[in-house]
Enzyme design. Structure first.
Site, PDB file in Angstrom:
ATOM      1  N   LYS A   1      11.840  -0.007   5.290  1.00 23.69           N
ATOM      2  CA  LYS A   1      13.135  -0.120   4.890  1.00 23.69           C
ATOM      3  C   LYS A   1      14.143   0.145   5.944  1.00 23.69           C
ATOM      4  O   LYS A   1      15.292  -0.710   5.863  1.00 23.69           O
ATOM      5  CB  LYS A   1      13.365   0.946   3.759  1.00 23.69           C
TER       6      LYS A   1
ATOM      7  N   GLU B   1      -0.158   4.742  -2.412  1.00 26.45           N
ATOM      8  CA  GLU B   1       0.983   5.315  -1.989  1.00 26.45           C
ATOM      9  C   GLU B   1       0.600   6.944  -2.074  1.00 26.45           C
ATOM     10  O   GLU B   1       1.746   7.657  -1.601  1.00 26.45           O
ATOM     11  CB  GLU B   1       2.385   4.855  -2.825  1.00 26.45           C
TER      12      GLU B   1
ATOM     13  N   HIS C   1     -17.640 -14.536  -7.658  1.00 24.82           N
ATOM     14  CA  HIS C   1     -17.802 -15.877  -6.767  1.00 24.82           C
ATOM     15  C   HIS C   1     -16.860 -15.886  -5.529  1.00 24.82           C
ATOM     16  O   HIS C   1     -16.722 -16.985  -4.972  1.00 24.82           O
ATOM     17  CB  HIS C   1     -17.376 -17.018  -7.619  1.00 24.82           C
TER      18      HIS C   1
HETATM   19  O1  PA5 Z   1       6.242   5.055  -6.332  1.00 25.60           O
HETATM   20  C1  PA5 Z   1       7.366   4.891  -5.968  1.00 25.60           C
HETATM   21  O2  PA5 Z   1       8.105   5.929  -5.907  1.00 25.60           O
HETATM   22  C2  PA5 Z   1       8.012   3.545  -5.240  1.00 25.60           C
HETATM   23  O3  PA5 Z   1       6.896   2.686  -5.433  1.00 25.60           O
HETATM   24  C3  PA5 Z   1       8.935   3.284  -5.932  1.00 25.60           C
HETATM   25  O4  PA5 Z   1       8.535   3.119  -7.416  1.00 25.60           O
HETATM   26  C4  PA5 Z   1       9.502   1.892  -5.542  1.00 25.60           C
HETATM   27  O5  PA5 Z   1       9.712   1.961  -4.152  1.00 25.60           O
HETATM   28  C5  PA5 Z   1      10.475   1.364  -6.212  1.00 25.60           C
HETATM   29  O6  PA5 Z   1      11.775   2.385  -6.113  1.00 25.60           O
HETATM   30  P1  PA5 Z   1      12.873   2.475  -7.081  1.00 25.60           P
HETATM   31  O7  PA5 Z   1      12.563   2.657  -8.331  1.00 25.60           O
HETATM   32  O8  PA5 Z   1      13.757   3.459  -6.520  1.00 25.60           O
HETATM   33  O9  PA5 Z   1      13.712   1.112  -6.992  1.00 25.60           O
END
Ligand code: PA5
Length: 469
Positions: A459, A323, A344
């Site tokens: 989303k 990410e 394996h």
């Molecule tokens: O790194 C990030 O910001 C994302 O992976 C969020 O943690 C994830 O989308 C969850 O978001 P939230 O904490 O707003 O529910």
């Protein structure tokens, strides 16, 4: 006080021997590469520290640096020092919940889930939930949900709590709007509310929310009257949040040593600030991994973990790297493997497949338990009497040495991160090292390691499909 031995990053396996033939030198890095790298790493470190200073002074960063979620960096020092009351409150609330219930369901996804899971798997008993309450140290069983939208596993977890009010919920979402978490919270809250049979006071104690200063989850938690709501600090992004309440409160419920975790992270910060490049784990891991990609084409980052307890740490890192750096048509591909299990399954490809993988091992020096040995037996059809006296760690070490030797013989180079033991101090160091390394690499290549604009696309479509908008 628990010992805090340093973790180590050994990249010597990536360096080709000086006197090797040219084709061998071309499979690794040479001194000139390291000389080229060192000043660049120093520059990237300075940029990270300058960004932190910008953030702390509240100065708006230039557009290409927004968002600038640099506040994760000194969370450990702050929680150990001026914000110590917050850390103590987190521990006290975790202890309270641990005393009051026998089961805790932790709801969250992505960065609001993976750190807590990594801590659970690495630092708790491997079969924690199967143990008696006494053998769990008086701690509740721990479950995770809301990290997917799987009907049957959600029902399965709800089944466990049916008719009992002996459980609680920790719900974690920074935005407070993440659909997976919100749906799971609605389902589990309904179930808990029914179990509490109208006892609102009980319900208020049994639900803890960790969320941003505004948003749907905060409003919901306030309207339930939750006794404890913890903020996720501004400037701390989801995948960089394991060392605030997001990871610390679940850790406290599990009975883990939160201070030790933070001390580990603070020790890495100290090394990051002061140790020279090429002797600095966070900087070196970023720089050497990057060089193996640009000079040797190894764009797949394999984190090869040598302890079951580290698999979830690997998955936490998969998210962090993917990410943070998977942007603008660029970004290394993370992959966690657990050995010897995956020798394996993926081993063949890693030994003889495309030369696009950088393998970084994570090994643990000490086990918590005595070493199990092979005993001689009257039934030697399995031929194991020849190995009698050998222990499970002996076998694991032989596999580790053997596979790295086999890679080296085919000029496939590996690096290794060594943890003294699987405990909070080592995990705090490892988390902080990998978070810093990810930010450093982003700065080296000019990619903002914060934010995840690409995740918004799914989303948007999902919501349009569901809500018909
Ligand atoms: O790194 C990030 O910001 C994302 O992976 C969020 O943690 C994830 O989308 C969850 O978001 P939230 O904490 O707003 O529910």
């Amino acid at each position: 006080m628990k010992p805090l031995d340093p973790i180590a990053y050994d990249y010597s396996g990536l360096i080709a021997p000086k006197d090797a033939p040219r084709f061998v030198r071309q499979t690794g890095l040479v001194d000139a590469d390291l000389r080229w790298l060192a000043p660049r790493l120093a520059g990237a470190r300075q940029e990270v520290l300058d960004n932190l200073a910008l953030y702390e002074r509240g100065i708006q960063p230039p557009e290409d640096k927004q968002p600038l979620d640099a506040a994760f960096f000194d969370l450990p020092e702050r929680l150990l020092d001026e914000d110590r009351p917050l850390m103590e409150r987190i521990v006290a609330v975790g202890d309270r919940m641990a005393k009051e219930v026998d089961r805790v369901v932790i709801l969250g996804i992505g960065g609001s889930y993976m750190g807590a899971r990594a801590l659970f798997e690495s630092c708790c008993h491997p079969y924690h939930n199967e143990l008696s309450r006494q053998r769990r140290g008086g701690r509740p069983k721990i479950y995770f949900a809301g990290n997917n939208v799987d009907n049957d596993s959600t029902q399965g977890l709800l089944d466990l709590s049916e008719g009992s009010d002996d459980w609680g919920i920790i719900v974690i979402s920074k935005s407070g709007t993440t659909l997976e978490t919100a749906v799971a919270f609605r389902l589990f809250l309904d179930s808990l509310r029914k179990a509490c049979g109208g006892d609102d006071e009980k319900l208020r104690n049994r639900v803890i929310a960790i969320t941003g200063e505004t948003g749907g989850l905060r409003e919901l938690a306030e309207s339930i009257g939750c006794r404890d709501i913890f903020p996720i600090p501004d400037g701390v992004g989801g995948r960089y949040s394991v060392l605030c309440a997001v990871g610390l409160l679940p850790a406290a419920v599990m009975g883990l040593d939160v201070s030790h975790l933070l001390e580990g992270a603070a020790a890495i910060n100290q090394r990051f600030r002061t140790a020279p490049p090429l002797e600095n784990p966070a900087l070196d891991y970023a720089g050497l991994s990057r060089l193996m990609e640009t000079r040797r084409g190894e764009s797949i980052r394999v984190l090869s973990v040598w302890a079951n307890g580290l698999e979830a740490v690997g998955l936490w890192y998969d998210q962090l790297l993917a990410e943070s750096l998977g942007k603008n048509g660029w970004g290394p591909t993370p992959l966690t493997v657990l050995n010897t299990r995956d020798l394996h399954s993926r081993g063949q490809q890693h030994q003889e497949g495309r030369r696009d993988k950088l393998i970084t091992n994570i090994v643990v020096e000490q086990t918590h338990r005595e070493w199990l040995a092979i005993e001689p037996s009257d039934f030697d059809q399995d031929n194991l009497n020849a190995l009698s006296g050998k222990t499970l760690p002996d076998i694991l070490r032989a596999a580790y040495a053997g596979v790295n030797q086999a890679y080296a013989e085919d000029y496939r180079r590996t690096a290794t991160i060594t943890l003294p033991r699987l405990d909070e101090g080592s995990l705090g160091q490892l988390f902080q090292m990998l978070m810093l390394a990810t930010v450093v690499e982003g700065r080296l290549v000019g990619i903002n390691p914060y934010g995840q604009p690409g995740v918004e696309a799914y989303k948007k479509h999902m919501n349009a499909i569901l809500r018909g908008k």
